[in-house]
Design an enzyme around this catalytic site. Structure first.
Site, PDB file in Angstrom:
ATOM      1  N   HIS A 197       0.841  -1.198   0.000  1.00 34.99           N
ATOM      2  CA  HIS A 197       0.000   0.000   0.000  1.00 34.99           C
ATOM      3  C   HIS A 197       0.878   1.250   0.000  1.00 34.99           C
ATOM      4  O   HIS A 197       1.756   1.407   0.849  1.00 34.99           O
ATOM      5  CB  HIS A 197      -0.932  -0.006   1.218  1.00 34.99           C
ATOM      6  CG  HIS A 197      -1.986  -1.065   1.106  1.00 34.99           C
ATOM      7  ND1 HIS A 197      -2.340  -1.870   2.144  1.00 34.99           N
ATOM      8  CD2 HIS A 197      -2.750  -1.440   0.044  1.00 34.99           C
ATOM      9  CE1 HIS A 197      -3.300  -2.705   1.738  1.00 34.99           C
ATOM     10  NE2 HIS A 197      -3.568  -2.460   0.465  1.00 34.99           N
ATOM     11  N   ARG A 199       0.646   4.486   0.668  1.00 33.23           N
ATOM     12  CA  ARG A 199       0.775   5.528   1.690  1.00 33.23           C
ATOM     13  C   ARG A 199       1.419   5.038   2.979  1.00 33.23           C
ATOM     14  O   ARG A 199       1.738   5.826   3.854  1.00 33.23           O
ATOM     15  CB  ARG A 199      -0.608   6.088   2.003  1.00 33.23           C
ATOM     16  CG  ARG A 199      -1.575   5.050   2.564  1.00 33.23           C
ATOM     17  CD  ARG A 199      -2.993   5.580   2.550  1.00 33.23           C
ATOM     18  NE  ARG A 199      -3.951   4.570   2.990  1.00 33.23           N
ATOM     19  CZ  ARG A 199      -5.268   4.734   2.969  1.00 33.23           C
ATOM     20  NH1 ARG A 199      -5.780   5.862   2.494  1.00 33.23           N
ATOM     21  NH2 ARG A 199      -6.063   3.791   3.392  1.00 33.23           N
ATOM     22  N   GLU A 200       1.628   3.736   3.108  1.00 27.49           N
ATOM     23  CA  GLU A 200       2.172   3.186   4.341  1.00 27.49           C
ATOM     24  C   GLU A 200       3.700   3.265   4.302  1.00 27.49           C
ATOM     25  O   GLU A 200       4.400   2.267   4.198  1.00 27.49           O
ATOM     26  CB  GLU A 200       1.662   1.745   4.522  1.00 27.49           C
ATOM     27  CG  GLU A 200       0.148   1.709   4.672  1.00 27.49           C
ATOM     28  CD  GLU A 200      -0.489   0.345   4.377  1.00 27.49           C
ATOM     29  OE1 GLU A 200       0.234  -0.653   4.268  1.00 27.49           O
ATOM     30  OE2 GLU A 200      -1.731   0.306   4.256  1.00 27.49           O
ATOM     31  N   ARG A 255      -3.453   4.765  -1.800  1.00 25.80           N
ATOM     32  CA  ARG A 255      -3.270   3.410  -1.254  1.00 25.80           C
ATOM     33  C   ARG A 255      -3.000   2.350  -2.337  1.00 25.80           C
ATOM     34  O   ARG A 255      -2.135   1.507  -2.201  1.00 25.80           O
ATOM     35  CB  ARG A 255      -4.548   3.033  -0.490  1.00 25.80           C
ATOM     36  CG  ARG A 255      -4.702   1.569  -0.132  1.00 25.80           C
ATOM     37  CD  ARG A 255      -6.027   1.365   0.611  1.00 25.80           C
ATOM     38  NE  ARG A 255      -6.408  -0.031   0.708  1.00 25.80           N
ATOM     39  CZ  ARG A 255      -6.244  -0.784   1.801  1.00 25.80           C
ATOM     40  NH1 ARG A 255      -5.665  -0.278   2.858  1.00 25.80           N
ATOM     41  NH2 ARG A 255      -6.645  -2.036   1.815  1.00 25.80           N
ATOM     42  N   HIS A 325       2.774  -3.866   6.579  1.00 22.43           N
ATOM     43  CA  HIS A 325       1.835  -2.759   6.366  1.00 22.43           C
ATOM     44  C   HIS A 325       1.889  -1.814   7.560  1.00 22.43           C
ATOM     45  O   HIS A 325       2.613  -2.029   8.512  1.00 22.43           O
ATOM     46  CB  HIS A 325       0.398  -3.299   6.256  1.00 22.43           C
ATOM     47  CG  HIS A 325       0.133  -4.080   5.008  1.00 22.43           C
ATOM     48  ND1 HIS A 325      -0.664  -3.612   4.002  1.00 22.43           N
ATOM     49  CD2 HIS A 325       0.547  -5.302   4.607  1.00 22.43           C
ATOM     50  CE1 HIS A 325      -0.724  -4.516   3.038  1.00 22.43           C
ATOM     51  NE2 HIS A 325       0.002  -5.554   3.385  1.00 22.43           N
ATOM     52  N   GLU A 399       1.135  -5.064  10.923  1.00 21.97           N
ATOM     53  CA  GLU A 399       0.740  -3.652  10.851  1.00 21.97           C
ATOM     54  C   GLU A 399       1.648  -2.921  11.825  1.00 21.97           C
ATOM     55  O   GLU A 399       1.557  -3.131  13.030  1.00 21.97           O
ATOM     56  CB  GLU A 399      -0.716  -3.469  11.296  1.00 21.97           C
ATOM     57  CG  GLU A 399      -1.734  -4.183  10.431  1.00 21.97           C
ATOM     58  CD  GLU A 399      -2.122  -3.367   9.213  1.00 21.97           C
ATOM     59  OE1 GLU A 399      -1.654  -2.218   9.066  1.00 21.97           O
ATOM     60  OE2 GLU A 399      -2.890  -3.886   8.395  1.00 21.97           O
TER      61      GLU A 399
HETATM   62  C1  9B3 Z   1      -5.995  -7.294   4.728  1.00 24.35           C
HETATM   63  C2  9B3 Z   1      -5.950  -8.535   4.176  1.00 24.35           C
HETATM   64 CL1  9B3 Z   1      -6.950  -8.957   2.851  1.00 24.35          CL
HETATM   65  C3  9B3 Z   1      -5.094  -9.513   4.688  1.00 24.35           C
HETATM   66  N1  9B3 Z   1      -5.057 -10.743   4.137  1.00 24.35           N
HETATM   67  N2  9B3 Z   1      -4.319  -9.215   5.732  1.00 24.35           N
HETATM   68  C4  9B3 Z   1      -4.341  -7.993   6.251  1.00 24.35           C
HETATM   69  C5  9B3 Z   1      -5.175  -6.986   5.782  1.00 24.35           C
HETATM   70  C6  9B3 Z   1      -5.163  -5.641   6.392  1.00 24.35           C
HETATM   71  C7  9B3 Z   1      -4.576  -4.574   5.506  1.00 24.35           C
HETATM   72  C8  9B3 Z   1      -5.499  -4.331   4.309  1.00 24.35           C
HETATM   73  O1  9B3 Z   1      -5.093  -4.688   3.223  1.00 24.35           O
HETATM   74  O2  9B3 Z   1      -6.573  -3.753   4.464  1.00 24.35           O
HETATM   75  C9  9B3 Z   1      -4.460  -3.369   6.302  1.00 24.35           C
HETATM   76 SE1  9B3 Z   1      -3.517  -1.958   5.419  1.00 24.35          SE
HETATM   77 ZN    ZN Z   2      -1.716  -1.963   4.033  1.00 24.72          ZN
END
Ligand code: 9B3
Ligand code: ZN
Ligand code: ZN
Length: 690
Positions: A197, A199-200, A255, A325, A399
């Site tokens: 992503h 912006r992270e 993002r 992330h 995260e």
């Molecule tokens: C989302 C998914 Cl689909 C996954 N498999 N593991 C973590 C996340 C959270 C991140 C997202 O993509 O929304 C947070 Se930036």
């Molecule tokens: Zn992310």
């Protein structure tokens, strides 16, 4: 005369008026930013409590020009959600009015995000006084490509660059392959990707941090050495280069990637919804304008496809998948795409728990952990779920910091802490995840901090991240720094310096009064001790410096020079005393001074040895050696005086010990220099890359 006085009085009055004026002005500013008419973009934290409010919040975030920070998509807003919403200045009035009319309480998380953004993109490398290293700043995509190249060149024995594909806008996707210098048959591997992503920003910063740490501490630090010897590590620093570039040039809050299609005017697919794991079911969106748009089909995006292809072709060796992330401080594992538990749920839970516990212990920071679907939200198409289903049964999404204080706009001064704690989690998970059994011969790194006493000492030293000598100027520049957690200043090195300084002065006095070669040697060594303590304080003066191999080597090299110099002095004095047949004079005063100084120095040296062992720091161990020599010299005075009292024939003991110690210090100093000078040369480019 009188006029001069008058002028002075008037001057002071003027100054006072000015001061009052300035205070009033600031007060006015304060009042102004306090209400909602700020001219700046803001990030609001909104507490949603009812389903009705959730509906309204979803409407606001989708109908007005705002960017949802948390959760990732309006559909995840439910009753009892804390929403983080970025609101541009021109919409602030409308949005806050709406919030008021619907009784949604809100708080300003960040005011003036423009300033924060400016701070993150400022190129500090131009400022030579800046004490922050390359790794404590955010870097543009161009810088990162340059860094990849440079790192691979400087460590050609351990790093290979692999081109795994290219982005939608045809930027290369480079993976760094790190391997230890030990060849082992059937090597396992770990994968880490950053920057899915855009912006992270802390995420790519972590990948860079991880790589430099691994390279610097290979063969320096047991756990890193074992980790690299037992497995290859693939690091993809920026999985979404187009999006990352876009956050630097156009929209900091972006993002997704930057792909577009004829069907829609909206740009970008969420790469973390584009993998083939319950693709595009509940928790993803098929509307191209949404932040969690899943793309046209699984792996429709070249970035996701490249990663998937690479992992498919390496699935026999890759045992561990990590995706980095931000923000939220969580250690997540599959599934995201379903509420089902994975077969090894208990084991993954335990691994995450242990890692979170270590972070709490070492950095006093809380990380949540658990299966994604239950810990954040149901989200299909994620890379970690897909990797798990491919057969990589140790699959995690991290995260990183923070929990919303700065969100995606984490100031550069937080990079080192965020990365260090994540690194601790990676090491912890890698150690166990690399082998199926808790401890087998393939990888069971003996961690340096397995002993609780040693760990406590290490925590003590690690806690004050800035010891004060190199207090960086940029901390003052950071806004709201008053609200940052205050780090306590550590008095212990200062204390050590103070004690040895007093001992040195005392010993010099004694040596001249009593003509003792040992006392002179001791005095010199105590002075040296002060110097080396100062060097060690500098070595650990900030968080990044702790991980700086370059500083470690420089410290050791300087210590080497100091050792050689003082050995020459001790030798000179001892030989002179022997040649002139100087007799040791004995009395109670001399006795007590030698006992006290000997004992203090030995205690100091034990303390330094322990720290040095825990931190695998040669500089610290050298410093401990130095203190030990001081202790020996102190006792030498005592012993030689005692011997002389009983047997006046033996007048030369003090001088001989002086010669012996002088020679030992000389040898040690030379060895330090021989070892360290080439390493200083090797690593001098590490911290100033540009
Ligand atoms: C989302 C998914 Cl689909 C996954 N498999 N593991 C973590 C996340 C959270 C991140 C997202 O993509 O929304 C947070 Se930036
Ligand atoms: Zn992310
Ligand atoms: Zn530790």
């Amino acid at each position: 005369m009188l006029t001069k006085h008058l002028a002075q009085v008037l001057d002071t009055l003027n100054m006072k008026a000015l001061l009052i004026w300035a205070v009033l002005l600031n007060f006015y500013k304060l009042l102004k930013t306090g209400d909602c008419t700020s001219k700046h973009d803001q990030v609001l934290s909104i507490q949603v409590t009812t389903h009705q409010q959730a509906d309204i919040m979803r409407n606001i975030s989708s109908q007005y020009e705002t960017v949802l920070w948390s959760p990732a998509s309006p559909e995840h807003i439910g009753a009892d959600t804390e929403v983080h919403l970025f609101v541009p200045a021109n919409n602030l009035g409308t949005v806050t009015d709406l919030l008021h009319t619907h009784h949604l309480t809100h708080q300003v998380l960040l005011d003036n995000t423009e300033e924060l953004i400016e701070m993150q993109t400022r190129n500090e490398s131009a400022d030579p006084r800046s004490s922050t290293s390359y790794y404590e700043r955010y870097h543009s995509l161009g810088d990162i490509y340059y860094w990849i190249n440079k790192t691979a060149q400087e460590h050609s024995d351990m790093v290979k660059v692999i081109l795994i594909g290219s982005s939608y806008e045809k930027r290369p996707l480079y993976v760094l392959k790190l391997s230890g210098r030990q060849e082992r048959a059937e090597k396992r591997a770990m994968w880490i990707d950053c920057g899915i992503h855009a912006r992270e920003w802390i995420s790519p910063a972590f990948c860079l941090w991880f790589v430099q740490y691994s390279l610097n501490f290979y063969n320096q630090n047991n756990d890193i050495t074992e980790m690299l010897n037992s497995m290859d590590i693939y690091v993809l620093p920026v999985m979404n280069p187009d999006g990352y570039k876009y956050t630097w040039t156009t929209n900091r809050m972006w993002r997704k990637n930057r792909s577009s299609s004829k069907e829609s005017n909206c740009v970008g697919t969420d790469l973390n919804r584009n993998f083939d794991a319950n693709w595009c079911t509940k928790g993803a969106s098929n509307r191209p304008c949404d932040e969690i748009y899943c793309g046209q089909f699984p792996e429709s995006e070249p970035e996701a496809e490249a990663v998937a292809n690479f992992l498919r072709s390496h699935k026999n060796s890759v045992k561990l998948y990590l995706s980095i992330h931000s923000y939220g401080q969580m250690l997540l594992f599959p599934y995201s795409c379903s509420n089902e538990e994975v077969p090894n749920h208990a084991e993954l839970f335990e691994l995450a728990q242990e890692a979170a516990m270590k972070i709490r212990r070492h950095y006093r920071n809380n990380y949540k952990y658990g299966a994604s679907a239950k810990t954040i939200y149901l989200a299909p198409g994620g890379s970690d779920d897909w990797a798990y289903n491919l057969g990589i049964h140790y699959s995690f999404t991290f995260e990183l910091e923070d929990r919303g204080r700065y969100g995606f706009l984490l100031p550069p001064s937080f990079i080192s802490k965020a990365c260090n704690e994540a690194l601790l989690a990676v090491k912890s998970i890698a150690r166990r995840g690399a082998s199926n059994r808790p401890c087998d011969e393939i990888y069971c790194g003996q961690f340096p901090e397995s002993e609780p006493e040693a760990e406590a000492v290490a925590n003590f030293l690690r806690r004050p991240q800035r010891l004060g000598l190199l207090e960086s100027s940029h901390e003052a520049k950071a806004p709201r720094s008053s609200k940052l957690p205050q780090e306590k200043h550590c008095g212990s090195p200062g204390f050590s310096i103070f004690v040895t300084l007093i001992l040195a002065v005392a010993a010099f006095t004694v040596s001249f009064m009593r003509h003792s070669a040992s006392a002179f040697g001791f005095a010199f060594d105590a002075a040296l001790d002060v110097l080396s303590s100062i060097i060690v304080v500098w070595r650990y003066s900030n968080a990044a410096a702790v991980h700086s191999a370059h500083r470690e080597y420089i410290s050791c090299a300087i210590l080497g020079v100091v050792f050689i110099l003082s050995s020459l002095c001790i030798l000179g004095k001892a030989i002179h005393d022997l040649a002139t047949k100087l007799l040791p004079e004995v009395d109670d005063f001399l006795f007590s001074v030698s006992i006290v100084s000997g004992v203090v120095c030995v205690i100091l040296s034990v303390f330094k040895f322990m720290l040095g062992r825990v931190l695998t720091s040669r500089a610290l161990i050298t410093d401990g050696f130095n203190s030990l020599v001081g202790g020996v010299m102190g006792f030498s005075i005592l012993i030689s005086a005692e011997v002389f009292k009983h047997d006046p024939e033996v007048w030369y003991l003090d001088g001989s010990i002086g010669v012996l110690i002088g020679l030992i210090i000389l040898a040690y100093g030379v060895k330090l220099l021989v070892d360290m000078v080439p390493r200083v040369r090797q690593t001098r480019n590490y911290e100033r890359f540009e």
